[in-house]
Design a protein around this motif. Sequence first.
Motif, short mmCIF file in Angstrom:
data_model
loop_
_atom_site.label_atom_id
_atom_site.label_comp_id
_atom_site.label_asym_id
_atom_site.label_seq_id
_atom_site.Cartn_x
_atom_site.Cartn_y
_atom_site.Cartn_z
N ALA A 87 -3.24 21.22 -15.55
CA ALA A 87 -3.65 22.44 -14.86
C ALA A 87 -5.16 22.64 -14.86
N GLU A 88 -5.84 22.11 -15.87
CA GLU A 88 -7.29 22.32 -15.96
C GLU A 88 -8.09 21.10 -15.53
N ALA A 89 -7.42 20.08 -14.99
CA ALA A 89 -8.10 18.84 -14.64
C ALA A 89 -8.85 18.95 -13.32
N ASP A 90 -9.97 18.23 -13.24
CA ASP A 90 -10.71 18.10 -11.99
C ASP A 90 -10.17 16.94 -11.18
N VAL A 91 -9.61 15.97 -11.86
CA VAL A 91 -8.96 14.84 -11.21
C VAL A 91 -7.81 14.41 -12.13
N ALA A 92 -6.69 14.04 -11.54
CA ALA A 92 -5.54 13.59 -12.33
C ALA A 92 -5.36 12.09 -12.13
N LEU A 93 -4.93 11.43 -13.17
CA LEU A 93 -4.62 10.01 -13.11
C LEU A 93 -3.15 9.83 -13.43
N LEU A 94 -2.38 9.41 -12.44
CA LEU A 94 -0.97 9.11 -12.67
C LEU A 94 -0.88 7.63 -13.02
N LEU A 95 -0.40 7.37 -14.23
CA LEU A 95 -0.24 6.00 -14.69
C LEU A 95 1.22 5.61 -14.59
N ALA A 96 1.50 4.61 -13.77
CA ALA A 96 2.87 4.14 -13.58
C ALA A 96 3.00 2.72 -14.14
N ASP A 97 4.22 2.34 -14.46
CA ASP A 97 4.50 1.06 -15.09
C ASP A 97 4.99 0.07 -14.04
N ALA A 98 4.18 -0.94 -13.75
CA ALA A 98 4.55 -1.93 -12.74
C ALA A 98 5.76 -2.76 -13.14
N SER A 99 6.04 -2.82 -14.44
CA SER A 99 7.14 -3.67 -14.91
C SER A 99 8.51 -2.97 -14.82
N ASP A 100 8.54 -1.70 -14.42
CA ASP A 100 9.82 -1.02 -14.20
C ASP A 100 10.62 -1.74 -13.12
N ASP A 101 11.90 -1.93 -13.35
CA ASP A 101 12.72 -2.54 -12.31
C ASP A 101 13.06 -1.49 -11.25
N ALA A 102 13.68 -1.94 -10.14
CA ALA A 102 13.95 -1.05 -9.01
C ALA A 102 14.82 0.13 -9.41
N ARG A 103 15.79 -0.10 -10.28
CA ARG A 103 16.68 0.97 -10.70
C ARG A 103 15.93 2.05 -11.47
N ARG A 104 15.05 1.63 -12.37
CA ARG A 104 14.30 2.62 -13.15
C ARG A 104 13.30 3.37 -12.26
N ARG A 105 12.69 2.66 -11.33
CA ARG A 105 11.75 3.33 -10.42
C ARG A 105 12.46 4.43 -9.65
N GLU A 106 13.62 4.14 -9.10
CA GLU A 106 14.35 5.13 -8.33
C GLU A 106 14.79 6.30 -9.22
N ARG A 135 2.23 -11.99 -8.54
CA ARG A 135 1.38 -11.55 -7.42
C ARG A 135 2.22 -11.23 -6.19
N GLU A 136 3.34 -11.94 -6.04
CA GLU A 136 4.21 -11.71 -4.88
C GLU A 136 4.86 -10.33 -4.93
N GLN A 137 5.12 -9.82 -6.14
CA GLN A 137 5.76 -8.51 -6.30
C GLN A 137 4.81 -7.35 -6.07
N LEU A 138 3.53 -7.58 -6.29
CA LEU A 138 2.56 -6.49 -6.34
C LEU A 138 2.48 -5.67 -5.04
N PRO A 139 2.40 -6.28 -3.85
CA PRO A 139 2.32 -5.47 -2.63
C PRO A 139 3.48 -4.50 -2.47
N GLU A 140 4.70 -4.94 -2.76
CA GLU A 140 5.87 -4.07 -2.65
C GLU A 140 5.79 -2.92 -3.65
N LEU A 141 5.35 -3.23 -4.87
CA LEU A 141 5.23 -2.20 -5.90
C LEU A 141 4.18 -1.16 -5.52
N LEU A 142 3.06 -1.63 -5.00
CA LEU A 142 2.00 -0.71 -4.59
C LEU A 142 2.47 0.18 -3.44
N GLU A 143 3.23 -0.41 -2.51
CA GLU A 143 3.73 0.36 -1.37
C GLU A 143 4.72 1.43 -1.83
N TRP A 144 5.63 1.07 -2.75
CA TRP A 144 6.62 2.03 -3.22
C TRP A 144 5.95 3.21 -3.91
#
Length: 301
Positions: A87-106, A135-144
Amino acid sequence: MNETDIYYSGVAAVIGPPNAGKSTLLNRCLEQKIAIVTPLPQTTRNRIQGILTGENWQMLLVDTPGLHKAKETINKEMVRIAMEALAEADVALLLADASDDARRREKRREEYLSWLEQVRCPVVLALNKTDLVSREQLPELLEWHSSLHPFAAVVPISARSGEGVQTLLRELVSRLPEGPQYYPADMPTDSTERFIAAELIREKIFLRTQQEVPYSTAVLIDAFQEDPEKGQAVIHATILVERDSQKGILIGKNGAMLGSIRKSATKEIEEMLGRKAQLRLFVKVRKDWTENAQILRELGM
């Protein structure tokens, strides 16, 4: 810096699910350890503030407890702490885990959206642990992840290796408002030595005991004194547990477990203080302390 130069300062709140790597990232940015790190989720209980200072900027990088659906009193307090920082932040950083599988992401999609809809400042997304995916997984993860919110920037990083972290810091700093320098340039955190010592003891409990024990423990520093003659700090700390069986596990056969915790914690406390330390640990049973508002206040929650 010339008097006519503009100075930038503000708060960057790091939010995300448990075990996404928030504390690892904070330590990486500061290039020293002020936040404890374990493989178990929900290790961080308090707001921990790192202070990063550049030539014409100062950023207060706030590590928060992992956001999750809370039921117990202590977990509700952890989520409250995280949301107050946001609530008091000037900028927020959302940190997500790239190693989460599709089920956990959803499964986390709804939680991500519920957090993000409460943000009133620019949000930068950092996709962490990219060293654990191909490296092949990264574009899809970034898009999601990018589809969750109109992020101000999206940066793939590895807090563990440091890859992408400097790029991330530039994105955060570029969104700080004009403001004063709040702390001396050589000050890495506003956390006290007492607080960090208690956290380091708690980290060793997480790393050395059975899974049932860490979440039922708390560390209170009873005394933090200096012994000028010996040039060392003398620290008395009480470890709270909820049940007698947990006390037995913590102490161990002939005190072996408690001795191991004391030895490893002492080493890191000495590194933090830059001098010798004598650590004395005591274990006490306080039934249902995680539901006790007074104890939670003592712990700074």
